[in-house]
Design a protein around this motif. Structure first.
Motif, PDB file in Angstrom:
ATOM      1  N   MET A 103     -95.753 -23.312 -66.682  1.00  0.00           N
ATOM      2  CA  MET A 103     -94.551 -24.126 -66.557  1.00  0.00           C
ATOM      3  C   MET A 103     -93.409 -23.246 -66.067  1.00  0.00           C
ATOM      4  SD  MET A 103     -92.750 -26.384 -69.526  1.00  0.00           S
ATOM      5  CE  MET A 103     -94.394 -26.912 -69.977  1.00  0.00           C
ATOM      6  N   LEU A 104     -92.669 -23.746 -65.111  1.00  0.00           N
ATOM      7  CA  LEU A 104     -91.491 -23.028 -64.623  1.00  0.00           C
ATOM      8  C   LEU A 104     -90.258 -23.827 -65.040  1.00  0.00           C
ATOM      9  CD1 LEU A 104     -90.317 -20.699 -62.840  1.00  0.00           C
ATOM     10  CD2 LEU A 104     -90.364 -22.339 -60.943  1.00  0.00           C
ATOM     11  N   VAL A 105     -89.303 -23.114 -65.649  1.00  0.00           N
ATOM     12  CA  VAL A 105     -88.082 -23.768 -66.123  1.00  0.00           C
ATOM     13  C   VAL A 105     -86.898 -23.225 -65.341  1.00  0.00           C
ATOM     14  CG1 VAL A 105     -86.558 -24.040 -68.123  1.00  0.00           C
ATOM     15  CG2 VAL A 105     -89.044 -24.100 -68.433  1.00  0.00           C
ATOM     16  N   THR A 106     -86.101 -24.105 -64.784  1.00  0.00           N
ATOM     17  CA  THR A 106     -84.894 -23.692 -64.064  1.00  0.00           C
ATOM     18  C   THR A 106     -83.715 -24.510 -64.576  1.00  0.00           C
ATOM     19  OG1 THR A 106     -86.347 -23.524 -62.142  1.00  0.00           O
ATOM     20  CG2 THR A 106     -83.994 -23.235 -61.730  1.00  0.00           C
ATOM     21  N   ASP A 107     -82.650 -23.819 -64.947  1.00  0.00           N
ATOM     22  CA  ASP A 107     -81.440 -24.489 -65.461  1.00  0.00           C
ATOM     23  C   ASP A 107     -81.760 -25.497 -66.560  1.00  0.00           C
ATOM     24  OD1 ASP A 107     -79.928 -23.073 -63.612  1.00  0.00           O
ATOM     25  OD2 ASP A 107     -80.175 -24.618 -62.063  1.00  0.00           O
ATOM     26  N   GLY A 108     -82.671 -25.118 -67.444  1.00  0.00           N
ATOM     27  CA  GLY A 108     -82.972 -25.964 -68.596  1.00  0.00           C
ATOM     28  C   GLY A 108     -83.905 -27.127 -68.300  1.00  0.00           C
ATOM     29  N   LEU A 109     -84.307 -27.271 -67.036  1.00  0.00           N
ATOM     30  CA  LEU A 109     -85.203 -28.381 -66.679  1.00  0.00           C
ATOM     31  C   LEU A 109     -86.576 -27.857 -66.275  1.00  0.00           C
ATOM     32  CD1 LEU A 109     -82.783 -30.542 -64.474  1.00  0.00           C
ATOM     33  CD2 LEU A 109     -83.287 -30.824 -66.913  1.00  0.00           C
ATOM     34  N   ILE A 110     -87.577 -28.701 -66.401  1.00  0.00           N
ATOM     35  CA  ILE A 110     -88.929 -28.327 -65.989  1.00  0.00           C
ATOM     36  C   ILE A 110     -89.008 -28.433 -64.465  1.00  0.00           C
ATOM     37  CG2 ILE A 110     -91.378 -28.915 -66.159  1.00  0.00           C
ATOM     38  CD1 ILE A 110     -90.716 -30.085 -68.984  1.00  0.00           C
ATOM     39  N   ALA A 111     -89.268 -27.289 -63.815  1.00  0.00           N
ATOM     40  CA  ALA A 111     -89.316 -27.269 -62.348  1.00  0.00           C
ATOM     41  C   ALA A 111     -90.751 -27.383 -61.839  1.00  0.00           C
ATOM     42  CB  ALA A 111     -88.663 -26.002 -61.823  1.00  0.00           C
ATOM     43  N   ALA A 112     -91.718 -26.952 -62.654  1.00  0.00           N
ATOM     44  CA  ALA A 112     -93.126 -27.055 -62.239  1.00  0.00           C
ATOM     45  C   ALA A 112     -94.014 -27.006 -63.473  1.00  0.00           C
ATOM     46  CB  ALA A 112     -93.495 -25.914 -61.300  1.00  0.00           C
ATOM     47  N   VAL A 113     -95.112 -27.765 -63.448  1.00  0.00           N
ATOM     48  CA  VAL A 113     -96.162 -27.686 -64.478  1.00  0.00           C
ATOM     49  C   VAL A 113     -97.480 -27.651 -63.716  1.00  0.00           C
ATOM     50  CG1 VAL A 113     -97.080 -28.664 -66.612  1.00  0.00           C
ATOM     51  CG2 VAL A 113     -94.803 -29.321 -65.852  1.00  0.00           C
ATOM     52  N   ASP A 114     -98.184 -26.547 -63.802  1.00  0.00           N
ATOM     53  CA  ASP A 114     -99.411 -26.371 -63.025  1.00  0.00           C
ATOM     54  C   ASP A 114    -100.205 -25.203 -63.626  1.00  0.00           C
ATOM     55  OD1 ASP A 114    -100.131 -28.045 -60.799  1.00  0.00           O
ATOM     56  OD2 ASP A 114     -98.196 -27.541 -59.892  1.00  0.00           O
ATOM     57  N   PRO A 115    -101.418 -24.958 -63.119  1.00  0.00           N
ATOM     58  CA  PRO A 115    -102.141 -23.766 -63.573  1.00  0.00           C
ATOM     59  C   PRO A 115    -101.302 -22.507 -63.305  1.00  0.00           C
ATOM     60  CG  PRO A 115    -103.600 -25.214 -62.361  1.00  0.00           C
ATOM     61  CD  PRO A 115    -102.217 -25.780 -62.223  1.00  0.00           C
ATOM     62  N   THR A 116    -101.439 -21.498 -64.200  1.00  0.00           N
ATOM     63  CA  THR A 116    -100.616 -20.287 -64.139  1.00  0.00           C
ATOM     64  C   THR A 116    -100.557 -19.689 -62.734  1.00  0.00           C
ATOM     65  OG1 THR A 116    -101.279 -19.867 -66.399  1.00  0.00           O
ATOM     66  CG2 THR A 116    -100.282 -18.019 -65.238  1.00  0.00           C
ATOM     67  N   ALA A 117    -101.730 -19.540 -62.113  1.00  0.00           N
ATOM     68  CA  ALA A 117    -101.778 -18.868 -60.810  1.00  0.00           C
ATOM     69  C   ALA A 117    -100.896 -19.581 -59.783  1.00  0.00           C
ATOM     70  CB  ALA A 117    -103.220 -18.814 -60.314  1.00  0.00           C
ATOM     71  N   LYS A 118    -100.901 -20.891 -59.843  1.00  0.00           N
ATOM     72  CA  LYS A 118    -100.120 -21.677 -58.892  1.00  0.00           C
ATOM     73  C   LYS A 118     -98.607 -21.535 -59.168  1.00  0.00           C
ATOM     74  CE  LYS A 118    -100.159 -26.209 -56.705  1.00  0.00           C
ATOM     75  NZ  LYS A 118    -100.530 -27.616 -56.889  1.00  0.00           N
ATOM     76  N   VAL A 119     -98.254 -21.609 -60.447  1.00  0.00           N
ATOM     77  CA  VAL A 119     -96.826 -21.507 -60.795  1.00  0.00           C
ATOM     78  C   VAL A 119     -96.304 -20.117 -60.434  1.00  0.00           C
ATOM     79  CG1 VAL A 119     -95.158 -21.532 -62.705  1.00  0.00           C
ATOM     80  CG2 VAL A 119     -96.963 -23.268 -62.593  1.00  0.00           C
ATOM     81  N   GLU A 120     -97.117 -19.076 -60.677  1.00  0.00           N
ATOM     82  CA  GLU A 120     -96.657 -17.702 -60.425  1.00  0.00           C
ATOM     83  C   GLU A 120     -96.418 -17.435 -58.939  1.00  0.00           C
ATOM     84  OE1 GLU A 120     -99.465 -15.312 -62.608  1.00  0.00           O
ATOM     85  OE2 GLU A 120     -98.144 -15.261 -64.363  1.00  0.00           O
ATOM     86  N   LYS A 121     -97.011 -18.232 -58.092  1.00  0.00           N
ATOM     87  CA  LYS A 121     -96.811 -18.045 -56.644  1.00  0.00           C
ATOM     88  C   LYS A 121     -95.477 -18.627 -56.163  1.00  0.00           C
ATOM     89  CE  LYS A 121    -101.524 -17.723 -54.950  1.00  0.00           C
ATOM     90  NZ  LYS A 121    -102.439 -18.689 -55.626  1.00  0.00           N
ATOM     91  N   LEU A 122     -94.860 -19.462 -56.953  1.00  0.00           N
ATOM     92  CA  LEU A 122     -93.590 -20.077 -56.527  1.00  0.00           C
ATOM     93  C   LEU A 122     -92.518 -18.991 -56.442  1.00  0.00           C
ATOM     94  CD1 LEU A 122     -93.752 -23.212 -58.858  1.00  0.00           C
ATOM     95  CD2 LEU A 122     -94.166 -23.183 -56.389  1.00  0.00           C
ATOM     96  N   SER A 123     -91.662 -19.083 -55.432  1.00  0.00           N
ATOM     97  CA  SER A 123     -90.683 -18.002 -55.245  1.00  0.00           C
ATOM     98  C   SER A 123     -89.735 -17.896 -56.447  1.00  0.00           C
ATOM     99  CB  SER A 123     -89.918 -18.200 -53.930  1.00  0.00           C
ATOM    100  OG  SER A 123     -89.164 -19.387 -54.023  1.00  0.00           O
ATOM    101  N   ALA A 124     -89.338 -19.035 -57.010  1.00  0.00           N
ATOM    102  CA  ALA A 124     -88.424 -18.992 -58.167  1.00  0.00           C
ATOM    103  C   ALA A 124     -89.082 -18.347 -59.377  1.00  0.00           C
ATOM    104  CB  ALA A 124     -87.970 -20.405 -58.513  1.00  0.00           C
TER     105      ALA A 124
END
Ligand code: NIG
Ligand code: FE
Length: 383
Positions: free
Chosen positions: A1-22
Motif C-alpha cells: 500500500m502506498l500512502v500519500t498525504d494521508g490517502l491511499i494512493a495504491a494497493v497492490d502486490p509489494t513489487a508493483k507498489v515499490e516500482k511506483l516513483s512516489a
C-alpha cells in the motif's frame, strides 16, 4: 500500500507498489506477514461519562436486574448525577484515556452520544467536548445528540414533567445544538422506562427539521415498535434489536436503515437473548457491530472483543463481523466514501494485527492482537 498525504494512493502486490516513483522516497513501514484491516469504525458509543458503575456491576451479578437498579435511582441517572458534578477538564481527561484504548484496539473513527447531562448546560458541555476532542486527538468523532436518554429526575417529580422535558428538547435544545453545529445525529432511547414511540417520533422529527439525522435505541429491553419508526423516519440506524420480530426484520431488510448490533450489552448484563443477526443478514438487512461503550451496559472499547461475541453468540462469520465493524459502520455514519475499506482514494485509516489469518482476530477472544493503528497515514498506536 502506498500512502500519500494521508490517502491511499495504491494497493497492490509489494513489487508493483515499490516500482511506483512516489514509492521510492516513501518511508517504509514493514508489516511482514501480519494482517491489515481498515481501521474499525465504532458507530455507537457513549464516550463522555464521569465514572464507571462497578458498584452496580456487582449488584447485577448478585441478581438485581438492570431495570430494577434504574428504578432504585441507579442506572443512567446515577451517571447523570456524576457527570453534572464533574468539570469539563475531568471529563475530557477520562475521554482522552478511553480514546487511546480505542486506538490501541484498532479503532480509527467513533460515533459519540451525549445523554448523561440531561440539562441544557450539561448536554452542551458534552457536545462541545466531542468537538474539542475531535480537534485535539487523532480519532475522528461523529457527534450525536441523545438528550432523550431518560427523563431527568427533576422532571419526574413534576406533573406533566416528561412532556415538559420532551418540549425542552424539541423547542430549545435541538435548535440550539443544530445552530451551533454540535451534532450530526439525534438519537432517542425508545424503551420501557425511557421514551415512548410517540415521544420518540416527536423528538426525531424535530431533529430532522434541524438537519439532525435520526438514529434510535430500539427494542433492547422490550418491543415498542421503535424499529418500524426508525424505518418510517429513514433513520441512519436502529440499534440493539434484541426484541425485534419477523415484521421488523422484513422492514429493515427493505430499508437503508442499518441494524446496529451491540452484543457487548448482553454479555455484560448476562442476558441470554442476543439480537437475531443471522435472520437479519439472511433477510438482506445491513448489519453493523459496535461496542456501545458506556458505564452501564457495555464498558468496553474493544471491537476485537465485539467481533468474538458476534462470531460465537450471533453466529456471524469472521468476514461478516469485520465488514459489519468497518464498511457497514462507515455507511451508517455516512462516511463510506472516505473510510471503512482499503481502496485507492480513501483515507489511510488502518489497523495491523499480529496474526497470520484474519479469523484469528476474533478467535483469540479477550486478547488484543492489534499491533499498529494508523489514522490519515499517521501512526497513532504501536504495540
Ligand atoms: O446503549 N440503552 C440505553 N443506553 C445505554 C445504556 C446506558 C446506561 O446504562 O448508562 C445503552 O445500553
Ligand atoms: Fe447506547
Amino acid at each position: 500500500m502506498l500512502v500519500t498525504d494521508g490517502l491511499i494512493a495504491a494497493v497492490d502486490p509489494t513489487a508493483k507498489v515499490e516500482k511506483l516513483s512516489a514509492a521510492r522516497k516513501a518511508e517504509k513501514v514493514d508489516v511482514a506477514g501480519r494482517v491489515i484491516l481498515p481501521g474499525f469504525v465504532d458507530s455507537h458509543t457513549h464516550l463522555i461519562h464521569a465514572a464507571s458503575r462497578a458498584e452496580e456491576y456487582e449488584l447485577k451479578i448478585r441478581g438485581v436486574g438492570y431495570e430494577e437498579i434504574a428504578r432504585r435511582g441507579g442506572g443512567i441517572l446515577n451517571s447523570v448525577k456524576k457527570l453534572r458534578a464533574a468539570s469539563s477538564s475531568q471529563l475530557k481527561r477520562r475521554a482522552r484515556a478511553a480514546l487511546e484504548v480505542f486506538a490501541a484496539h484498532g479503532t480509527t473513527t467513533i460515533e459519540a452520544k451525549s445523554g448523561y447531562g440531561l440539562d441544557v448546560a450539561s448536554e452542551l458541555k458534552i457536545l462541545s467536548l466531542h468537538k474539542e476532542l475531535s480537534a485535539e486527538q487523532p480519532i475522528e468523532i461523529v457527534s450525536t445528540f441523545l438528550g432523550a436518554h431518560v427523563v431527568p429526575a427533576e422532571f419526574r417529580s413534576k406533573k406533566n414533567g416528561p412532556d415538559e422535558y420532551v418540549k425542552l428538547l424539541t423547542d430549545w435544545l435541538i435548535p440550539e445544538v443544530a445552530a451551533n453545529g454540535l451534532a450530526e445525529y439525534c438519537d432517542v432511547f425508545c424503551d420501557r422506562g425511557a421514551f415512548s414511540r410517540g415521544q420518540s417520533k416527536q423528538i426525531l422529527e424535530a431533529g430532522k427539521q434541524h438537519k439532525l439525522a435520526p438514529r434510535l435505541h430500539a427494542e433492547q429491553l422490550s418491543h415498542t415498535g421503535a424499529t418500524r419508526l426508525a424505518v418510517e423516519l429513514g433513520a441512519a440506524s436502529c440499534d440493539h434489536l434484541e426484541q425485534i420480530n419477523a415484521a421488523d426484520i422484513r422492514a429493515l431488510a427493505k430499508s437503508n436503515t442499518v441494524a446496529a448490533l451491540l452484543p457487548g450489552c448482553d454479555f455484560h448484563l448476562g442476558l441470554k437473548q442476543y439480537a437475531p443477526a443471522r435472520k437479519l443478514i439472511e433477510a438482506g438487512a445491513i448489519v453493523t457491530l459496535a461496542t456501545d461503550y458506556n458505564p452501564g451496559t457495555s464498558p468496553t472499547m474493544s471491537i476485537p472483543m465485539i467481533l468474538s461475541l458476534a462470531c460465537t453468540q450471533l453466529r456471524m462469520t469472521p468476514a461478516e463481523a469485520v465488514a459489519a465493524a468497518t464498511i457497514n459502520a462507515a455507511y451508517s455514519l455516512s462516511r463510506h466514501r472516505r473510510i471503512g475499506s482499503l481502496e485507492v482514494g480513501k483515507q489511510a485509516d488502518l489497523a495491523v494485527f499480529e496474526v497470520e489469518d484474519y479469523r484469528e482476530i476474533p478467535y483469540y477472544f479477550g486478547v488484543n492482537t492489534c499491533w499498529l493503528t494508523m489514522k490519515n497515514g499517521q501512526v497513532i498506536h504501536a504495540a
